[in-house]
Design a protein around this motif. Structure first.
Motif, mmCIF file in Angstrom:
data_model
loop_
_atom_site.group_PDB
_atom_site.id
_atom_site.type_symbol
_atom_site.label_atom_id
_atom_site.label_comp_id
_atom_site.label_asym_id
_atom_site.label_seq_id
_atom_site.Cartn_x
_atom_site.Cartn_y
_atom_site.Cartn_z
ATOM 1 N N ALA A 1 0.837 -1.210 0.000
ATOM 2 C CA ALA A 1 0.000 0.000 0.000
ATOM 3 C C ALA A 1 0.870 1.257 0.000
ATOM 4 O O ALA A 1 1.756 1.411 0.850
ATOM 5 C CB ALA A 1 -0.939 0.003 1.204
ATOM 6 N N ALA A 2 0.586 2.152 -0.925
ATOM 7 C CA ALA A 2 1.385 3.382 -1.036
ATOM 8 C C ALA A 2 0.894 4.471 -0.091
ATOM 9 O O ALA A 2 1.619 5.432 0.189
ATOM 10 C CB ALA A 2 1.348 3.884 -2.486
ATOM 11 N N ASP A 3 -0.360 4.334 0.392
ATOM 12 C CA ASP A 3 -0.947 5.384 1.227
ATOM 13 C C ASP A 3 -0.795 5.109 2.722
ATOM 14 O O ASP A 3 -1.478 5.723 3.543
ATOM 15 C CB ASP A 3 -2.430 5.560 0.883
ATOM 16 N N MET A 4 0.088 4.167 3.090
ATOM 17 C CA MET A 4 0.294 3.851 4.514
ATOM 18 C C MET A 4 1.764 4.027 4.864
ATOM 19 O O MET A 4 2.643 3.692 4.071
ATOM 20 C CB MET A 4 -0.097 2.390 4.814
ATOM 21 N N ASP A 5 2.002 4.535 6.061
ATOM 22 C CA ASP A 5 3.381 4.601 6.527
ATOM 23 C C ASP A 5 3.746 3.278 7.210
ATOM 24 O O ASP A 5 2.896 2.388 7.381
ATOM 25 C CB ASP A 5 3.588 5.784 7.475
ATOM 26 N N GLN B 1 1.619 2.274 10.339
ATOM 27 C CA GLN B 1 0.277 1.804 10.007
ATOM 28 C C GLN B 1 0.321 0.358 9.495
ATOM 29 O O GLN B 1 -0.520 -0.465 9.859
ATOM 30 C CB GLN B 1 -0.348 2.713 8.940
ATOM 31 N N LYS B 2 1.302 0.061 8.661
ATOM 32 C CA LYS B 2 1.432 -1.307 8.145
ATOM 33 C C LYS B 2 1.713 -2.287 9.283
ATOM 34 O O LYS B 2 1.171 -3.392 9.327
ATOM 35 C CB LYS B 2 2.540 -1.361 7.095
ATOM 36 N N ARG C 1 -8.265 -2.854 10.123
ATOM 37 C CA ARG C 1 -8.216 -1.436 10.534
ATOM 38 C C ARG C 1 -8.990 -1.242 11.831
ATOM 39 O O ARG C 1 -8.542 -0.542 12.753
ATOM 40 C CB ARG C 1 -8.808 -0.549 9.434
#
Length: 839
Positions: free
Chosen positions: A354-358, A361-362, A583
């Motif tokens: 996922a590109a939208d998670m730091d 978050q991962k 999540r």
């Protein structure tokens, strides 16, 4: 070893009823003292062993280590140890091959193969095996079903040639106790004994054998037998969701009398989930150890020990390290792996890329997915992979190189071609369970003969060597034929043995002469196993000894219905749905972490203030954090979807005959039941106990209260060994008296020990047996006269009535002992050798 008749019990009673039966022979009825077995040489009889519960050693004396099993008899290299006269010799059914020499260790073209003949040395996968044409063997005529008289005729001929006489026929009392212990694993109750002993039916023994083989007691007893062989254990790591299904599968196979060859075939070819096929427990038992698994399989079902050849050519037999790896190749690809998590791996990959998670978050989402799958982490599934074993890196023989891949190839007999990887296990199972396999039938026929007679025609039963031979070759051949003729029906085979005259003779009370095999002039006198002792005590206490632990079984059924439903949720969910669920759980995990931090700060303050009560309360609250998270996962992830699945309810049979439907959502995801289920079970138990009291005509309220309390205890504690955690916990009576730890094959023992003696003299066992509501105590109280009460004690414990001399001796102490007389008699008999030994 002689069983001592009750002749000096007065002395024991005078001292408070304690200790052993006298070593003085006295003059007792034949059912109290079997005749010694005549042997070839009239060796001086051994003095009576005065040790409590002394061990009866039925095995032949130790001998020099001899070559190991194989239908590959060959000349021994000079550096191999010579054997003393063996107790057994496996003789190949086919032609004898040329002698094996050192040169034979190099690869050579194969000759035509026949069952029971050796092959040329195995080759690595890369090399094709040369084939030679050979004419198919003529099919053997199928053996006909025989009669028990044929066993006796074969042995009679052997006795005549050896100048022996068989033991005298056993009395009805001795036969009754023996057949109960051998077939259903416990002594008969007073009612069961009286029914048989009072019958004048001419075929009452044969009818009793049929009744016992058809009973649930047979299932309980032979489950113990197979659990020791298969090493079935609740204690194996991470198998709590597998073992109960495996146990149910074995018990059901015994209950339905599944033919032995089918029983073994289904174990070897098992795959899938445990709730679909409990037989997968056989592979999961050795999860991660495919080489050890193969060695165990060959030892159990072919009576051959290959484990030594895992590291090097066998020093005392014809098996080589290459033989070992070729055999292992058949099942090396069987993979007992973790549960199928459906789209979880795709969801994890989605998070990873996922590109939208730091990174944080991962990390949080990965931890949340671990929590989601934690519920089903032990639901192993057995499948097959296209993998083959490699030779060890230090392989030192010149027929292959280290680390080479090894192809499947049988250790003897027909060597079928494997063209597809998925066919390996089936081909292996077909070969191993074939009637043409020279060891498969021999091993089970010998195991069951030993189970009934106390000694095998081959000893040891699982260490056949090229020098092994049976003590009675003609009888062994007949028994093998009978196993085939009855199509591997184990009950039919046992019925044949149990109805023979030799089984129904008095036991031999002397060990075989040094270096001599057992002559089978009668069964072997032996101490009861731990399970037989425990189950006999259960029958003296519990009026329903064959009832299982139904509460535990129901809880397991419900828990596994829940597991199946949760697994279905994961399999049916999309990766997007799983990420969304992760999540939610990740957010709740953070909230709980903050709560935990606050609690730990309060704990630190309470410790400074030395407020121990507050510290304990706060720590308990921290411990409940894990439970709260598990409940959250169930409520937020699994329950909403489980409501829509087709796995919603489980039908449960209650002991009062009723059936209820329970939803798996009543469980908490960690095997704990709801208050609703516990209430249903308590009501069913109460109803069953009230029915028992009504049948006994019990009206007194105090007595009813005592009986109800007693029965609630026995229903969970005094149950048969087959229904107790397998093996029993350390410290339990079963473990103290030699139950196997199930770490190795048939690891039980019947050795006497000081802790056993102390457990009998000072432990709680006698108190349970003599509880005022126990089966034994009720039998004593229902007898009207002192003579009848003593009869009831003897019949309950020894399955016979006392002799006139014994009864006279006991009644002479009635006045001085008063009401304690019957307790004294029961205590003395329970601690005497006649109770602990199987005649």
């Amino acid at each position: 070893m002689k069983i001592r008749p009750l002749s000096s019990l007065a002395a024991a009673i005078a001292c408070g009823g304690i200790l052993l039966l006298s070593a003085s022979p006295g003059k007792a009825e034949e059912n109290a003292k079997p005749n010694p077995a005549p042997q070839k040489a009239a060796a001086p009889a051994k003095p009576a062993d005065k040790t409590l519960l002394a061990k009866v050693d039925t095995k032949a004396p130790a001998k020099a280590e001899a070559p190991k099993p194989a239908p590959k008899p060959a000349a021994k290299p000079e550096n191999k140890k010579p054997a003393t006269k063996p107790v057994a010799k496996v003789e190949p059914k086919k032609a004898t091959p040329p002698a094996k020499t050192e040169a034979a260790k190099k690869p050579a073209p194969e000759a035509g193969k026949m069952a029971g003949m050796p092959k040329a040395k195995p080759e690595v996968v890369a090399a094709a095996k040369p084939k030679t044409e050979s004419k198919p063997a003529e099919p053997k005529p199928r053996p006909k079903v025989g009669k028990p008289e044929q066993i006796d005729a074969i042995l009679a001929k052997a006795w005549k040639e050896a100048g022996l006489k068989p033991n005298a026929p056993a009395s009805d009392e001795v036969f009754l106790r023996r057949v109960y212990l051998d077939v259903i694993g416990r002594i008969p109750s007073v009612e069961e004994a009286s029914r048989f002993l009072n019958s004048d039916h001419p075929k009452k023994r044969a009818q009793l054998i049929d009744d016992l083989l058809a009973s649930e007691g047979y299932v309980n007893n032979f489950y113990n037998f197979w659990a020791d062989i298969l090493r079935i254990s609740h204690n194996a790591p991470a198998q709590q969701n597998i073992t109960p299904f495996y146990i149910d599968w074995v018990r059901d196979a015994l209950r339905t009398n599944k033919p032995y060859n089918k029983f073994v075939y289904e174990l070897l070819t098992a795959d899938g989930q445990a709730w679909e096929n409990g037989a997968v427990g056989y592979y999961i038992r050795d999860r991660g150890m495919p080489l050890d698994h193969m060695a165990n399989t060959v030892r159990i079902f072919l009576g051959t020990r290959l484990e030594c050849a895992q590291c090097h050519d066998h020093p005392f037999d014809t098996w080589t390290q290459m033989d070992f790896y070729h055999m292992a190749a058949f099942t090396y690809g069987v993979n007992p792996n973790g549960s199928n998590y459906g789209a979880v791996s795709d969801a994890q990959q989605m998070v990873k890329t996922a590109a939208d998670m730091d990174d944080q978050q991962k990390k949080d989402l990965r931890a949340a997915m671990t929590e989601i799958t934690r519920m089903v982490r032990n639901n192993y599934v057995v499948s097959q992979r296209n993998s083959l074993p490699k030779l060890p890196h230090d392989y030192k023989y010149d027929n292959a190189k280290p680390n080479e891949i090894v192809s499947p190839r049988t250790m003897f007999g027909a060597d079928p071609e494997v063209t597809k990887p998925e066919e390996r296990v089936k081909i292996y199972a077909d070969w191993l369970t074939s009637e043409e396999n020279p060891f498969f039938t021999k091993v089970i026929a010998n195991r069951l003969w030993k189970k009934m007679m106390g000694a095998g025609l081959y000893e040891p039963v699982d260490e056949f060597t090229e020098s092994s031979e049976p003590s009675h070759p003609e009888l062994m051949a007949f028994l093998e034929d009978q196993m085939v003729a009855c199509e591997y029906d184990m009950k039919a085979y046992l019925r044949l043995v149990l109805n023979s005259q030799v089984y129904q003779r008095q036991a031999s009370v002397q060990d075989p002469a040094a270096g001599e095999p057992y002559t089978f002039v009668g069964p072997v006198l032996r101490r009861m196993s731990a399970e037989q002792i425990w189950d006999s005590l259960v029958a003296l206490v519990n009026p329903t000894p064959e009832m299982d632990d139904w509460k535990k079984d129901q809880l397991f059924q419900l828990r596994m219905a829940e597991q199946e439903a949760m697994q279905k949720v994961l399999e049916d969910s999309s990766d997007e749905e799983l990420v969304a669920a992760a999540r939610l759980i990740a957010q709740r995990q953070k909230e709980l972490e903050k709560e935990e931090e606050g609690l730990r700060a309060q704990i630190a303050e309470a410790e400074k203030a030395k407020d121990s009560k507050k510290v304990a309360d706060l720590r308990r609250e921290v411990g409940r954090m894990r439970t709260r998270l598990r409940e959250l996962v169930m409520d937020e992830v699994f329950h909403p979807t489980m409501e829509k699945t087709d796995v919603q309810e489980v039908a449960m049979n209650l002991p009062n005959g009723e059936e209820v439907e329970i939803s798996p959502m009543m469980m908490d995801g960690d095997g704990n039941s709801s208050a609703q289920l516990r209430k249903i079970q308590a009501e069913a138990e109460k109803s069953m106990i009230e029915e028992e009291m009504a049948e006994m005509g019990m009206a007194d309220q105090n007595q009813r209260k005592q009986y109800a309390s007693f029965r609630k205890s026995t229903l969970s504690s005094m149950i048969r060994a087959a229904h107790i955690t397998s093996p029993a916990p350390l410290g339990h009576f079963l473990r103290e008296f030699g139950q196997s730890d199930r770490d190795t094959i048939e690891n039980a023992n019947t050795d006497a020990s000081v802790p056993q003696a102390l457990a009998l003299l000072n432990g709680s066992t006698f108190g349970q047996v003599m509880n005022s509501q126990s089966v034994l105590s009720r039998a004593i109280s229902e007898a009207k006269t002192p003579e009848e009460k003593i009869d009831a004690i003897f019949l309950s414990l020894l399955t016979r009535k006392p002799t006139a001399q014994e009864k006279k001796l006991l009644l002479s102490h009635a006045q001085e002992r008063g009401g304690n007389l019957y307790q004294d008699v029961a205590f003395a008999l329970l601690n005497g050798q006649e109770f602990w030994f199987e005649q």
